[in-house]
Motif scaffolding. Structure first.
Motif, PDB file in Angstrom:
ATOM      1  N   ILE A  71      49.100  42.490  42.548  1.00 49.01           N
ATOM      2  CA  ILE A  71      48.622  41.400  40.715  1.00 49.01           C
ATOM      3  C   ILE A  71      48.876  42.858  39.643  1.00 49.01           C
ATOM      4  CG2 ILE A  71      46.777  41.089  39.481  1.00 49.01           C
ATOM      5  CD1 ILE A  71      46.403  39.469  42.664  1.00 49.01           C
ATOM      6  N   GLU A 109      46.326  41.983  47.537  1.00 44.97           N
ATOM      7  CA  GLU A 109      46.997  41.486  47.120  1.00 44.97           C
ATOM      8  C   GLU A 109      46.826  41.977  45.173  1.00 44.97           C
ATOM      9  OE1 GLU A 109      46.498  37.178  46.090  1.00 44.97           O
ATOM     10  OE2 GLU A 109      47.940  36.393  48.071  1.00 44.97           O
ATOM     11  N   HIS A 110      45.916  43.060  44.981  1.00 45.57           N
ATOM     12  CA  HIS A 110      45.382  43.340  43.727  1.00 45.57           C
ATOM     13  C   HIS A 110      46.575  44.584  43.518  1.00 45.57           C
ATOM     14  CE1 HIS A 110      43.169  46.961  46.105  1.00 45.57           C
ATOM     15  NE2 HIS A 110      43.701  47.626  44.784  1.00 45.57           N
ATOM     16  N   ALA A 156      41.433  40.155  39.112  1.00 41.80           N
ATOM     17  CA  ALA A 156      41.734  38.198  39.289  1.00 41.80           C
ATOM     18  C   ALA A 156      40.918  38.386  40.985  1.00 41.80           C
ATOM     19  CB  ALA A 156      43.943  38.579  39.992  1.00 41.80           C
ATOM     20  N   GLY A 185      43.907  44.936  39.273  1.00 41.95           N
ATOM     21  CA  GLY A 185      44.699  43.990  39.679  1.00 41.95           C
ATOM     22  C   GLY A 185      43.066  43.363  40.563  1.00 41.95           C
TER      23      GLY A 185
END
Length: 349
Positions: free
Chosen positions: A235, A231-232, A209, A206
């Protein structure tokens, strides 16, 4: 094809052998005693056996049952030659595994027809078995090639992710090897250990991103930047979701949950204890340990002994105690990996 004739009468052996020989090109062996016949069938694979019913020591029904008890003769046709036309005798012979009967005195033409038909059946069995073996080898080879291609793509993608994250790419190899050792140490099956080994390199997929300014920031992240960095995991799970193979499904679990903590203080779902997938619990230790030992834009590398002590100290809080115990038990092998042993590739593992 090979035929064995068992009869305690030399004259019967000679007569039956002559009749069978006229009908087939098969190699024909003869035997007077049932026990000798058993020894012969162990030394050689026969394709048709003719046995007399009444013989000393062991009759034809007992010999048939003894042969059927062995895998090599489970499907080989057996003809019972008997002068006993009693229905009970035939039933017992069939129960023992006899394929067919020939009554004495027998018609040579009838005997030849039955021998030819049963040898043809046996030939078809052998050819079918050979075909099945060939197909199995072809399927195994094709599956091996597919797995090798899948594994190669995963490793190249994982290394690309690490290069973007500012590492040389060896981090993913070490995490994979250490994860495999821990998985084996807690008693997971070899196949499951191998799947974890192959899925672990995608744990940070992730991060592709996440902005470079955050990934490569030399100082401490702000709370807003930390929220973006975290957030990885979500994602990564989205990238890997709905996979059809066990490998991708395992990689999704690891990507989603490798930052969860045993005490529930991790992210993104605040899972705790055994609610965290075991695959993620295993990889979490390997990932944190190697990260501590690696230089990053925001920190210097720790000595491996200090990183080892940190993992042990976090047992029961950050990490699963069972996995930490396996990490401790495998420490000698882990030290070897950290001291520069060339990481093994996934193909052929």
């Amino acid at each position: 094809m090979r035929v064995l004739i068992v009869d305690d009468s030399r004259s019967s052996l000679a007569m039956i052998g002559s009749i069978v020989k006229q009908a087939t090109t098969a190699q024909i062996d003869t035997c007077l005693l049932p026990l000798d016949a058993i020894a012969m069938t162990k030394a050689c694979q026969y394709d048709l056996i003719l046995v007399d019913h009444i013989m000393p020591g062991m009759d034809g029904i007992e010999l048939t049952a003894a042969l059927r008890a062995r895998d090599a003769y489970r499907l080989v046709p057996i003809i019972m030659v008997t002068s006993d036309i009693d229905k009970h005798t035939k039933l017992e012979a069939f129960r023992a595994g006899a394929t067919d009967f020939v009554n004495k005195p027998f018609d040579p033409t009838e005997l030849q027809a039955r021998v030819v038909n049963l040898l043809a059946l046996r030939q078809a069995q052998v050819e079918l078995a050979d075909r099945a073996t060939w197909l199995s080898r072809e399927v195994d080879q094709a599956t091996k090639h597919l797995l090798e291609r899948e594994e190669e793509v995963i490793w190249r993608l994982a290394r690309a992710i690490e290069y973007r994250d500012g590492d040389t790419g060896e981090h993913v190899s070490r995490v994979a090897l250490i994860s495999q050792l821990i998985a084996a140490g807690i008693g997971l099956s070899p196949q499951r250990c191998r799947t974890i080994y192959l899925a672990a390199p995608l744990h940070d997929i992730g991060k592709i991103a996440i902005a470079d300014a955050i990934l490569s920031k030399p100082g401490k992240l702000t709370p807003e930047e930390m929220a973006i960095m975290r957030e990885h995991v979500t994602i990564g799970a989205r990238i890997l979701e709905n996979g059809s193979s066990d490998l991708i499904k395992t990689a999704e679990l690891i990507a989603q949950s490798h930052h969860e903590r045993w005490d529930g203080a991790g992210y993104p779902d605040k899972l705790s204890g055994t609610d965290i997938p075991i695959e993620a619990r295993v990889v979490a230790i390997a990932d944190v340990f190697d990260a501590l030992c690696s230089q990053r834009p925001y920190k210097q590398a720790w000595p491996i002994e200090k990183a080892h002590a940190e993992i042990i100290a976090c047992s029961g809080t950050h990490f699963d105690p069972t996995c930490v115990a396996a990490f401790r038990d495998k420490w000698t092998e882990i030290q070897t990996i950290m001291q520069g042993e060339p990481p093994r590739t996934a193909v052929g593992f």
